[in-house]
Motif scaffolding. Sequence first.
Motif, PDB file in Angstrom:
ATOM      1  N   GLY A  25       7.389 -20.914 -20.055  1.00  0.00           N
ATOM      2  CA  GLY A  25       7.130 -22.203 -19.430  1.00  0.00           C
ATOM      3  C   GLY A  25       5.767 -22.744 -19.819  1.00  0.00           C
ATOM      4  N   LEU A  26       5.416 -23.865 -19.222  1.00  0.00           N
ATOM      5  CA  LEU A  26       4.150 -24.537 -19.511  1.00  0.00           C
ATOM      6  C   LEU A  26       3.020 -23.838 -18.756  1.00  0.00           C
ATOM      7  N   VAL A  27       1.928 -23.529 -19.464  1.00  0.00           N
ATOM      8  CA  VAL A  27       0.815 -22.799 -18.857  1.00  0.00           C
ATOM      9  C   VAL A  27      -0.476 -23.596 -19.019  1.00  0.00           C
ATOM     10  N   PRO A  28      -0.951 -24.226 -17.946  1.00  0.00           N
ATOM     11  CA  PRO A  28      -2.254 -24.896 -18.017  1.00  0.00           C
ATOM     12  C   PRO A  28      -3.380 -23.877 -17.846  1.00  0.00           C
ATOM     13  N   VAL A  29      -4.436 -24.021 -18.668  1.00  0.00           N
ATOM     14  CA  VAL A  29      -5.552 -23.079 -18.636  1.00  0.00           C
ATOM     15  C   VAL A  29      -6.858 -23.867 -18.528  1.00  0.00           C
ATOM     16  N   GLU A  30      -7.609 -23.614 -17.478  1.00  0.00           N
ATOM     17  CA  GLU A  30      -8.924 -24.241 -17.314  1.00  0.00           C
ATOM     18  C   GLU A  30      -9.949 -23.382 -18.043  1.00  0.00           C
ATOM     19  N   VAL A  31     -10.761 -24.012 -18.894  1.00  0.00           N
ATOM     20  CA  VAL A  31     -11.781 -23.286 -19.656  1.00  0.00           C
ATOM     21  C   VAL A  31     -13.144 -23.872 -19.336  1.00  0.00           C
ATOM     22  N   LEU A  32     -14.084 -23.008 -19.010  1.00  0.00           N
ATOM     23  CA  LEU A  32     -15.452 -23.412 -18.698  1.00  0.00           C
ATOM     24  C   LEU A  32     -16.403 -22.551 -19.506  1.00  0.00           C
TER      25      LEU A  32
ATOM     26  N   PRO B 105       2.611 -28.430 -30.792  1.00  0.00           N
ATOM     27  CA  PRO B 105       3.348 -28.526 -29.529  1.00  0.00           C
ATOM     28  C   PRO B 105       4.600 -29.388 -29.660  1.00  0.00           C
ATOM     29  N   ASP B 106       5.621 -29.089 -28.865  1.00  0.00           N
ATOM     30  CA  ASP B 106       6.802 -29.949 -28.818  1.00  0.00           C
ATOM     31  C   ASP B 106       6.450 -31.295 -28.198  1.00  0.00           C
ATOM     32  N   ASP B 107       5.562 -31.278 -27.215  1.00  0.00           N
ATOM     33  CA  ASP B 107       5.068 -32.494 -26.566  1.00  0.00           C
ATOM     34  C   ASP B 107       3.650 -32.746 -27.068  1.00  0.00           C
ATOM     35  N   PRO B 108       3.402 -33.866 -27.746  1.00  0.00           N
ATOM     36  CA  PRO B 108       2.069 -34.128 -28.296  1.00  0.00           C
ATOM     37  C   PRO B 108       0.985 -34.234 -27.231  1.00  0.00           C
ATOM     38  N   GLY B 109       1.384 -34.354 -25.975  1.00  0.00           N
ATOM     39  CA  GLY B 109       0.411 -34.385 -24.895  1.00  0.00           C
ATOM     40  C   GLY B 109      -0.126 -33.004 -24.538  1.00  0.00           C
ATOM     41  N   HIS B 110       0.477 -31.961 -25.087  1.00  0.00           N
ATOM     42  CA  HIS B 110       0.026 -30.599 -24.841  1.00  0.00           C
ATOM     43  C   HIS B 110      -0.848 -30.111 -25.998  1.00  0.00           C
ATOM     44  N   THR B 111      -1.570 -29.044 -25.777  1.00  0.00           N
ATOM     45  CA  THR B 111      -2.505 -28.556 -26.792  1.00  0.00           C
ATOM     46  C   THR B 111      -1.805 -27.832 -27.920  1.00  0.00           C
ATOM     47  N   ALA B 112      -0.908 -26.913 -27.594  1.00  0.00           N
ATOM     48  CA  ALA B 112      -0.245 -26.107 -28.628  1.00  0.00           C
ATOM     49  C   ALA B 112       0.984 -25.434 -28.057  1.00  0.00           C
ATOM     50  N   LYS B 113       1.891 -25.097 -28.956  1.00  0.00           N
ATOM     51  CA  LYS B 113       3.003 -24.214 -28.640  1.00  0.00           C
ATOM     52  C   LYS B 113       2.626 -22.836 -29.161  1.00  0.00           C
ATOM     53  N   VAL B 114       2.858 -21.792 -28.371  1.00  0.00           N
ATOM     54  CA  VAL B 114       2.474 -20.455 -28.815  1.00  0.00           C
ATOM     55  C   VAL B 114       3.626 -19.479 -28.609  1.00  0.00           C
ATOM     56  N   ARG B 115       3.673 -18.492 -29.480  1.00  0.00           N
ATOM     57  CA  ARG B 115       4.632 -17.399 -29.337  1.00  0.00           C
ATOM     58  C   ARG B 115       3.850 -16.085 -29.366  1.00  0.00           C
ATOM     59  N   ILE B 116       4.267 -15.136 -28.551  1.00  0.00           N
ATOM     60  CA  ILE B 116       3.504 -13.913 -28.333  1.00  0.00           C
ATOM     61  C   ILE B 116       4.382 -12.706 -28.647  1.00  0.00           C
ATOM     62  N   PHE B 117       3.822 -11.747 -29.394  1.00  0.00           N
ATOM     63  CA  PHE B 117       4.592 -10.586 -29.827  1.00  0.00           C
ATOM     64  C   PHE B 117       3.860  -9.282 -29.520  1.00  0.00           C
TER      65      PHE B 117
END
Length: 305
Positions: free
Chosen positions: A109-116, A55-67
């Motif tokens: 943009g930033l995408v928060p994802v709740e996982v249960l 991630p660009d921000d270490p407080g985030h989980t990951a940076k991802v690119r989608i193709f």
Amino acid sequence: MSRQLPFHTMDVFTTQPFGGNPLAIVEDADGLTTAQMQIIAREFNLSETLFVQSPDDPGHTAKVRIFFPTDEIPFAGHPTIGCAIHLAAKHFAGQKDFETTITLEEVAGLVPVEVLSAGGKAKARFTAPVIPEQHKGESPSEALAACALGLNERDIGFGDHKCRVFAGGPAFLYIPVASLDALGRAGVMEPHWSRMIAAANVDSAYLYTPGNDEIGYQARMFSPTAGIPEDPATGSATAILAAQLLASGALGEGTNSISLLQGVEMGRRSELGLEVDATGGEISSVRVSGSAVAISSGSIVIPQA
């Protein structure tokens, strides 16, 4: 031997292996160029391949690119759901019950994802990075839409649901069809299809109709110009559907919870959940939820730069 990268495949928007929408996840992708990512996506030849980077921000989980097989896209729903469940399961390895938030940096943009996860069955819910809005494209007439889909003009539209174009990262042409029978008969018919898609200024058309029993709507999504003849489940189109439903008078005040079914005609039943917060005739938040199951793991050779 050339250096290789680990990959995993998931079936998304399903709890059953070999249902839902397949996704490839390539990890440790920091050193890859855009061209290399596109080659790998073309090799997997799935509707989407996702690359996990630091991630660009270490407080985030990951940076991802989608193709897609043909191009990069700024945001997509089933890669977001699948990647979040994969990363959460990896973090909580060996645990069947957990709850966490995965934060993904996507192009849109930033995408928060709740996982249960309960009993080893994981479900995720993401908040769309942008509120969907009208797209600069021409909505087709019912006659053109019918010709482009091999249907009759009376098969297009129901109630106040008309053909419209909306965007929220990617853009889609929304075509309401009158019945499940018409939805099942629909297909891409040239040259009308290309004419309709070009005028709408999109690659993809999302068809939907009222569902049966507990299903709000059943849908199909065609995107042959993007290398996807038909998509089993389209999370981004589901999120942007919120704007189409608002324009059609199908949303009430407050939180609207809608269940959707897609991929039935392909033999890959996909179950998606849509939540839309609407106040004063405007959308304030959109969330999409679904499950995913792990299918395979391996390694892939890095293409030459």
